[in-house]
Motif scaffolding. Structure first.
Motif, mmCIF file in Angstrom:
data_model
loop_
_atom_site.group_PDB
_atom_site.id
_atom_site.type_symbol
_atom_site.label_atom_id
_atom_site.label_comp_id
_atom_site.label_asym_id
_atom_site.label_seq_id
_atom_site.Cartn_x
_atom_site.Cartn_y
_atom_site.Cartn_z
ATOM 1 N N GLU A 95 24.275 9.422 40.231
ATOM 2 C CA GLU A 95 22.841 9.207 40.319
ATOM 3 C C GLU A 95 22.258 8.967 38.927
ATOM 4 N N GLU A 96 21.415 7.947 38.827
ATOM 5 C CA GLU A 96 20.733 7.629 37.577
ATOM 6 C C GLU A 96 19.242 7.506 37.823
ATOM 7 N N GLY A 97 18.500 7.711 36.765
ATOM 8 C CA GLY A 97 17.069 7.478 36.761
ATOM 9 C C GLY A 97 16.729 6.756 35.475
ATOM 10 N N CYS A 98 15.459 6.416 35.306
ATOM 11 C CA CYS A 98 15.055 5.661 34.127
ATOM 12 C C CYS A 98 13.606 5.992 33.790
ATOM 13 N N ARG A 105 15.440 7.638 41.693
ATOM 14 C CA ARG A 105 16.808 7.951 41.280
ATOM 15 C C ARG A 105 17.735 7.345 42.325
ATOM 16 N N GLU A 106 18.774 6.680 41.865
ATOM 17 C CA GLU A 106 19.705 6.012 42.771
ATOM 18 C C GLU A 106 21.128 6.128 42.234
#
Length: 185
Positions: A95-98, A105-106
């Motif tokens: 999972e990443e966010g920005c 978050r995906e």
């Protein structure tokens, strides 16, 4: 100085960044400001386009996660004119966010190992290999330098589900716990 973070929808986030030279104005001050901005927003990486600058530079500091991953103990860097030379290892999803896409978050699949060349703030050249979370952080920030956002790695179906949220961010209809700059058109 804390800089406003550019939000999804701003054209600067979609541009391929050019390299800079040693004479780039106030570079060390910019890097200090980028670190301060990143810490204020509780991020582990920040690319120049995220503060509205179309230049090939990003900062990263994942030392806060060193208890979980000892390889991150000294992982605080400013990377000038980076070029990923090689991506190897298995594809791993995480999972990443920005900071430019708050509230989303995906899962993103990325290679677990990279080789990158870059200059530091003293213009020393490096050719290094990173694995695991450090490689993920570098790839995420590096994508920003090529006009790519983490949501671009999502499936077409996921992008459809995210469309409303992304549209709201692009219209500036978002609250973030840090200073942001609505997208310029």
């Amino acid at each position: 100085m804390i800089l406003p973070i550019t939000l999804y929808g701003d054209p600067v986030l979609r541009k391929v960044t050019p390299e800079i030279d040693k004479d780039y104005p106030n570079l060390n001050e910019l890097i200090e400001n980028m670190f301060e901005t990143m810490y204020n927003a509780e991020g582990v990486g920040l690319a120049a386009p995220q503060v509205g600058l179309n230049i090939r530079l990003f900062v990263a500091d994942a030392t806060i996660l060193a208890d979980e991953d000892p390889q991150l103990k000294d992982f605080k860097k400013a990377l000038i004119n980076p070029q990923i030379i090689e991506r190897t290892g298995v594809e791993e999803s995480m999972e990443e966010g920005c900071l430019s896409v708050p509230g989303i978050r995906e899962d993103v699949s990325r290679p677990t190992k990279i080789r990158i060349q870059y200059y530091d703030t003293d213009w020393n050249f490096y050719d290094e290999t990173y694995e695991g979370f450090a490689a993920r952080v570098i790839q995420h920030e590096y994508d920003h330098l090529d006009g790519i956002l983490f949501v671009d790695h999502c499936s077409t179906l996921r992008k459809r589900f995210l469309k409303g949220k992304l549209t709201n961010i692009a219209k500036g209809k978002i609250r973030a716990p840090y200073q942001v700059r609505p997208p310029r058109k």
